[in-house]
Design a protein around this motif. Structure first.
Motif, mmCIF file in Angstrom:
data_model
loop_
_atom_site.group_PDB
_atom_site.id
_atom_site.type_symbol
_atom_site.label_atom_id
_atom_site.label_comp_id
_atom_site.label_asym_id
_atom_site.label_seq_id
_atom_site.Cartn_x
_atom_site.Cartn_y
_atom_site.Cartn_z
ATOM 1 N N GLY A 8 -4.745 3.731 -15.615
ATOM 2 C CA GLY A 8 -5.690 3.709 -14.518
ATOM 3 C C GLY A 8 -6.107 5.068 -13.999
ATOM 4 O O GLY A 8 -6.962 5.158 -13.113
ATOM 5 N N SER A 17 -12.285 6.120 -5.345
ATOM 6 C CA SER A 17 -11.072 5.310 -5.425
ATOM 7 C C SER A 17 -10.630 5.136 -6.880
ATOM 8 O O SER A 17 -11.446 5.169 -7.801
ATOM 9 C CB SER A 17 -11.307 3.927 -4.827
ATOM 10 N N ARG A 19 -7.304 2.761 -8.993
ATOM 11 C CA ARG A 19 -6.110 1.920 -8.906
ATOM 12 C C ARG A 19 -5.250 2.178 -10.124
ATOM 13 O O ARG A 19 -5.681 1.946 -11.261
ATOM 14 C CB ARG A 19 -6.450 0.438 -8.826
ATOM 15 N N SER A 21 -1.886 1.376 -12.371
ATOM 16 C CA SER A 21 -1.001 0.267 -12.701
ATOM 17 C C SER A 21 0.226 0.796 -13.420
ATOM 18 O O SER A 21 0.151 1.796 -14.145
ATOM 19 C CB SER A 21 -1.712 -0.748 -13.606
ATOM 20 N N PHE A 68 -3.607 5.274 0.654
ATOM 21 C CA PHE A 68 -3.023 4.643 -0.531
ATOM 22 C C PHE A 68 -2.282 3.371 -0.125
ATOM 23 O O PHE A 68 -1.700 3.298 0.959
ATOM 24 C CB PHE A 68 -2.033 5.583 -1.214
ATOM 25 N N THR A 69 -2.280 2.396 -1.032
ATOM 26 C CA THR A 69 -1.541 1.156 -0.821
ATOM 27 C C THR A 69 -0.758 0.804 -2.077
ATOM 28 O O THR A 69 -1.331 0.712 -3.164
ATOM 29 C CB THR A 69 -2.487 0.003 -0.474
ATOM 30 N N SER A 71 1.641 -1.922 -4.139
ATOM 31 C CA SER A 71 1.873 -3.364 -4.214
ATOM 32 C C SER A 71 2.542 -3.674 -5.552
ATOM 33 O O SER A 71 2.672 -2.800 -6.412
ATOM 34 C CB SER A 71 0.559 -4.138 -4.072
ATOM 35 N N TYR A 80 1.375 -1.490 -8.567
ATOM 36 C CA TYR A 80 0.057 -0.903 -8.419
ATOM 37 C C TYR A 80 0.067 0.173 -7.339
ATOM 38 O O TYR A 80 0.862 0.126 -6.401
ATOM 39 C CB TYR A 80 -0.970 -1.970 -8.038
ATOM 40 N N LEU A 81 -0.868 1.097 -7.476
ATOM 41 C CA LEU A 81 -1.118 2.065 -6.413
ATOM 42 C C LEU A 81 -2.632 2.153 -6.243
ATOM 43 O O LEU A 81 -3.322 2.713 -7.093
ATOM 44 C CB LEU A 81 -0.534 3.430 -6.751
ATOM 45 N N GLN A 82 -3.120 1.559 -5.167
ATOM 46 C CA GLN A 82 -4.540 1.638 -4.837
ATOM 47 C C GLN A 82 -4.771 2.918 -4.057
ATOM 48 O O GLN A 82 -4.157 3.122 -3.002
ATOM 49 C CB GLN A 82 -4.966 0.432 -4.010
ATOM 50 N N ASN A 84 -7.536 5.235 -2.193
ATOM 51 C CA ASN A 84 -8.872 5.326 -1.615
ATOM 52 C C ASN A 84 -9.057 6.678 -0.938
ATOM 53 O O ASN A 84 -8.091 7.383 -0.661
ATOM 54 C CB ASN A 84 -9.075 4.209 -0.594
#
Length: 124
Positions: A8, A17, A19, A21, A68-69, A71, A80-82, A84
């Motif tokens: 990713g 942004s 994301r 994985s 960052f988020t 999950s 995951y690391l989203q 933004n």
């Protein structure tokens, strides 16, 4: 043991942004707390974020909090690391890491397994 593979990463403009994985194979993914770290050229590896086995507990570095988020999907064996509102200073190789039956920790030595890393480059 568990094998971790990140994907990713890429080149993105500031404000954009991505994301990331982290796909796991091997032993039961839900037994592993997961973390994301990054390393820029000439700098030490630094903590970005971590998530508990269940996903209910998370922790973030101050530099990414609110942007960052983290999950996880235990059924898909993936974390995951989203990311933004990316900034040029976020440019680094990003690594995921796993610690069996671990907590939400932010030190690299706490983690047992590491992926090979994925490059994130943010242009200004």
């Amino acid at each position: 043991q568990v094998q971790l593979v990140e994907s990713g990463g890429g080149l993105v403009q500031a404000g954009g942004s991505l994301r990331l994985s982290c796909a796991a194979s091997g032993r039961t993914f839900s037994e592993y707390a997961m973390g994301w770290f990054r390393q820029a050229p000439g700098k030490e590896r630094e903590f970005v974020s971590a998530i508990s086995l269940s996903g209910r507990g998370t922790k973030y570095a101050d530099s990414v909090k609110g942007r960052f988020t983290i999950s996880r999907d235990n059924a898909k064996k993936t974390a995951y690391l989203q990311m933004n509102s990316l900034k040029p200073e976020d440019t680094a190789v990003y690594y995921c890491a796993g610690k069996r039956y671990g907590g939400v920790v932010d030190q690299p030595y706490e983690y047992d397994y590491w992926g090979q890393g994925t490059q994130v480059t943010v242009s200004s």
